[in-house]
Design a protein around this motif. Structure first.
Motif, PDB file in Angstrom:
ATOM      1  N   GLN A   1       0.846  -1.182   0.000  1.00 10.55           N
ATOM      2  CA  GLN A   1       0.000   0.000   0.000  1.00 10.55           C
ATOM      3  C   GLN A   1       0.890   1.243   0.000  1.00 10.55           C
ATOM      4  OE1 GLN A   1      -3.040  -1.687   3.272  1.00 10.55           O
ATOM      5  NE2 GLN A   1      -3.734   0.236   2.326  1.00 10.55           N
ATOM      6  N   THR A   2       0.485   2.212  -0.787  1.00  9.55           N
ATOM      7  CA  THR A   2       1.206   3.482  -0.808  1.00  9.55           C
ATOM      8  C   THR A   2       0.218   4.633  -0.816  1.00  9.55           C
ATOM      9  OG1 THR A   2       1.292   3.417  -3.225  1.00  9.55           O
ATOM     10  CG2 THR A   2       3.214   2.581  -2.033  1.00  9.55           C
ATOM     11  N   PRO A   3       0.552   5.746  -0.173  1.00 10.67           N
ATOM     12  CA  PRO A   3       1.699   5.886   0.718  1.00 10.67           C
ATOM     13  C   PRO A   3       1.417   5.232   2.059  1.00 10.67           C
ATOM     14  CG  PRO A   3       0.415   7.891   0.749  1.00 10.67           C
ATOM     15  CD  PRO A   3      -0.262   6.981  -0.239  1.00 10.67           C
ATOM     16  N   ARG A   4       2.382   5.125   2.921  1.00 13.88           N
ATOM     17  CA  ARG A   4       2.158   4.556   4.249  1.00 13.88           C
ATOM     18  C   ARG A   4       1.590   5.594   5.217  1.00 13.88           C
ATOM     19  NH1 ARG A   4       4.758   0.232   6.044  1.00 13.88           N
ATOM     20  NH2 ARG A   4       3.205   0.458   7.691  1.00 13.88           N
ATOM     21  N   TYR A   5       1.973   6.815   5.049  1.00  8.38           N
ATOM     22  CA  TYR A   5       1.488   7.896   5.907  1.00  8.38           C
ATOM     23  C   TYR A   5       1.140   9.101   5.047  1.00  8.38           C
ATOM     24  CZ  TYR A   5       3.832   5.060   9.411  1.00  8.38           C
ATOM     25  OH  TYR A   5       4.231   4.018  10.202  1.00  8.38           O
ATOM     26  N   LEU A   6       0.113   9.803   5.488  1.00 13.40           N
ATOM     27  CA  LEU A   6      -0.377  10.932   4.697  1.00 13.40           C
ATOM     28  C   LEU A   6      -1.022  11.938   5.637  1.00 13.40           C
ATOM     29  CD1 LEU A   6      -0.490  11.527   1.667  1.00 13.40           C
ATOM     30  CD2 LEU A   6      -2.602  10.242   1.550  1.00 13.40           C
ATOM     31  N   ILE A   7      -0.722  13.205   5.443  1.00 19.64           N
ATOM     32  CA  ILE A   7      -1.391  14.267   6.187  1.00 19.64           C
ATOM     33  C   ILE A   7      -2.062  15.180   5.176  1.00 19.64           C
ATOM     34  CG2 ILE A   7      -1.114  16.208   7.783  1.00 19.64           C
ATOM     35  CD1 ILE A   7       1.386  14.809   8.873  1.00 19.64           C
ATOM     36  N   LYS A   8      -3.357  15.399   5.382  1.00 20.46           N
ATOM     37  CA  LYS A   8      -4.136  16.243   4.480  1.00 20.46           C
ATOM     38  C   LYS A   8      -4.938  17.240   5.315  1.00 20.46           C
ATOM     39  CE  LYS A   8      -3.472  14.555   0.268  1.00 20.46           C
ATOM     40  NZ  LYS A   8      -3.061  15.413  -0.890  1.00 20.46           N
ATOM     41  N   THR A   9      -5.443  18.246   4.613  1.00 22.23           N
ATOM     42  CA  THR A   9      -6.254  19.283   5.249  1.00 22.23           C
ATOM     43  C   THR A   9      -7.721  19.051   4.909  1.00 22.23           C
ATOM     44  OG1 THR A   9      -4.400  20.800   5.008  1.00 22.23           O
ATOM     45  CG2 THR A   9      -6.557  21.780   5.463  1.00 22.23           C
ATOM     46  N   ARG A  10      -8.583  19.428   5.824  1.00 22.07           N
ATOM     47  CA  ARG A  10     -10.033  19.338   5.570  1.00 22.07           C
ATOM     48  C   ARG A  10     -10.388  19.943   4.217  1.00 22.07           C
ATOM     49  NH1 ARG A  10     -13.031  22.057  10.516  1.00 22.07           N
ATOM     50  NH2 ARG A  10     -11.062  23.154  10.481  1.00 22.07           N
ATOM     51  N   GLY A  11     -11.260  19.262   3.490  1.00 21.24           N
ATOM     52  CA  GLY A  11     -11.711  19.771   2.200  1.00 21.24           C
ATOM     53  C   GLY A  11     -10.910  19.242   1.025  1.00 21.24           C
ATOM     54  N   GLN A  12      -9.699  18.776   1.294  1.00 21.58           N
ATOM     55  CA  GLN A  12      -8.886  18.219   0.209  1.00 21.58           C
ATOM     56  C   GLN A  12      -9.383  16.827  -0.156  1.00 21.58           C
ATOM     57  OE1 GLN A  12      -4.804  18.541   1.859  1.00 21.58           O
ATOM     58  NE2 GLN A  12      -4.416  20.096   0.292  1.00 21.58           N
ATOM     59  N   GLN A  13      -8.807  16.278  -1.201  1.00 17.45           N
ATOM     60  CA  GLN A  13      -9.106  14.900  -1.551  1.00 17.45           C
ATOM     61  C   GLN A  13      -7.817  14.087  -1.496  1.00 17.45           C
ATOM     62  OE1 GLN A  13     -10.605  14.260  -5.536  1.00 17.45           O
ATOM     63  NE2 GLN A  13      -8.548  14.257  -6.379  1.00 17.45           N
ATOM     64  N   VAL A  14      -7.968  12.766  -1.422  1.00 13.83           N
ATOM     65  CA  VAL A  14      -6.801  11.907  -1.308  1.00 13.83           C
ATOM     66  C   VAL A  14      -7.038  10.622  -2.098  1.00 13.83           C
ATOM     67  CG1 VAL A  14      -7.631  10.729   0.784  1.00 13.83           C
ATOM     68  CG2 VAL A  14      -5.189  10.905   0.353  1.00 13.83           C
ATOM     69  N   THR A  15      -5.960  10.079  -2.646  1.00 16.72           N
ATOM     70  CA  THR A  15      -6.014   8.805  -3.357  1.00 16.72           C
ATOM     71  C   THR A  15      -4.997   7.860  -2.747  1.00 16.72           C
ATOM     72  OG1 THR A  15      -6.702   9.855  -5.424  1.00 16.72           O
ATOM     73  CG2 THR A  15      -5.763   7.645  -5.566  1.00 16.72           C
ATOM     74  N   LEU A  16      -5.475   6.676  -2.372  1.00 14.96           N
ATOM     75  CA  LEU A  16      -4.614   5.654  -1.800  1.00 14.96           C
ATOM     76  C   LEU A  16      -4.518   4.490  -2.776  1.00 14.96           C
ATOM     77  CD1 LEU A  16      -6.148   5.548   1.809  1.00 14.96           C
ATOM     78  CD2 LEU A  16      -4.509   7.167   0.852  1.00 14.96           C
ATOM     79  N   SER A  17      -3.364   3.826  -2.773  1.00  9.82           N
ATOM     80  CA  SER A  17      -3.141   2.761  -3.745  1.00  9.82           C
ATOM     81  C   SER A  17      -2.863   1.435  -3.053  1.00  9.82           C
ATOM     82  CB  SER A  17      -1.959   3.138  -4.636  1.00  9.82           C
ATOM     83  OG  SER A  17      -1.707   2.130  -5.585  1.00  9.82           O
ATOM     84  N   CYS A  18      -3.294   0.366  -3.697  1.00  9.38           N
ATOM     85  CA  CYS A  18      -3.099  -0.987  -3.165  1.00  9.38           C
ATOM     86  C   CYS A  18      -2.719  -1.922  -4.300  1.00  9.38           C
ATOM     87  CB  CYS A  18      -4.391  -1.460  -2.508  1.00  9.38           C
ATOM     88  SG  CYS A  18      -4.379  -3.197  -1.983  1.00  9.38           S
ATOM     89  N   SER A  19      -1.603  -2.633  -4.131  1.00 15.34           N
ATOM     90  CA  SER A  19      -1.203  -3.650  -5.106  1.00 15.34           C
ATOM     91  C   SER A  19      -1.367  -5.017  -4.466  1.00 15.34           C
ATOM     92  CB  SER A  19       0.252  -3.440  -5.538  1.00 15.34           C
ATOM     93  OG  SER A  19       0.375  -2.258  -6.287  1.00 15.34           O
ATOM     94  N   PRO A  20      -2.234  -5.858  -5.030  1.00 13.22           N
ATOM     95  CA  PRO A  20      -2.500  -7.151  -4.401  1.00 13.22           C
ATOM     96  C   PRO A  20      -1.387  -8.155  -4.670  1.00 13.22           C
ATOM     97  CG  PRO A  20      -3.722  -6.978  -6.442  1.00 13.22           C
ATOM     98  CD  PRO A  20      -3.025  -5.658  -6.247  1.00 13.22           C
TER      99      PRO A  20
END
Lengths: 107, 113
Positions: free
Chosen positions: B6-25
């Motif tokens: 899984q990437t990234p392992r750690y993430l800090i975002k601000t309210r209202g933003q969007q985020v995309t997380l990835s997973c390789s099986p």
């Protein structure tokens, strides 16, 4: 009331003791998983069972479908067994989780 | 055989933003499931993808979405982040669909400030 209840929530035992963690559920299921989560978050699947009993090393899992109850036993417990143990049931092809049992084994 | 990544392992975002997380099986696994873990709600099922199609969905708002690619890699997206979205997001892969034996990744810890 949660669909999946685990007991106890916390358990501290001495090394070598026999450990039992219980899981009761209130919905119809097709299978039940026992998971182990170490500090840091990584989850390992220990067992998936739909009837009877399974054994792997010092771990034993049992399920009684009629009574809607499962148990996870650890024989000859060791400090490395310290972790959170989570029961999860399979209903409608998705997992519903218990709240976990935090196990601490003291050397 | 490599495990689930899984990437990234750690993430800090601000309210209202969007985020995309990835997973390789794990290679050969066609099912990817996503879970959210918070101290208050514990582990909860988000959704399952199999053969590029969402096959099952948990009780989360539409801000949570995902997709799966032809190589079985999966992404999940959270739009308009809220403080309550701070959590450990775990993905798990399996050979077959429907909450069969699952192999979990290490998780992405998302903090929303």
């Amino acid at each position: 009331k949660n669909e999946v209840e685990q007991s106890p929530q916390n358990l501290t035992a001495q090394e070598g003791e026999f450990i039992t963690i219980n899981c009761s559920y209130s919905v119809g299921i097709s299978a039940l998983h026992w998971l182990q989560q170490h500090p840091g978050g990584g989850i390992v699947s220990l067992f998936m069972l739909s009837s009877g009993k399974k054994k792997h090393g010092r771990l034993i899992a049992t399920i009684n479908i009629q009574e809607k109850h499962s148990s996870l036993h650890i024989t000859a417990s060791h400090p490395r067994d310290s972790a959170v143990y989570i029961c999860a049931v399979v209903g409608n092809e998705k997992l519903t989780f218990g709240t976990g049992t935090r196990l601490t084994i003291i050397p | 055989k490599a495990g689930v990544t899984q990437t990234p392992r750690y993430l800090i975002k601000t309210r209202g933003q969007q985020v995309t997380l990835s997973c390789s099986p794990i290679s050969g696994h066609r099912s990817v499931s996503w879970y959210q873990q918070t101290p208050g709600q514990g582990l909860q099922f988000l959704f399952e993808y199999f053969s590029e199609t969402q096959r099952n969905k948990g009780n989360f708002p539409g801000r949570f979405s995902g997709r799966q690619f032809s190589n079985s890699r999966s992404e999940m997206n959270v739009s308009t982040l809220e403080l309550g979205d701070s959590a450990l997001y775990l993905c798990a892969s399996s050979l077959v669909r429907g909450a069969s034996e699952q192999y979990f990744g290490p998780g992405t810890r998302l903090t929303v400030t």
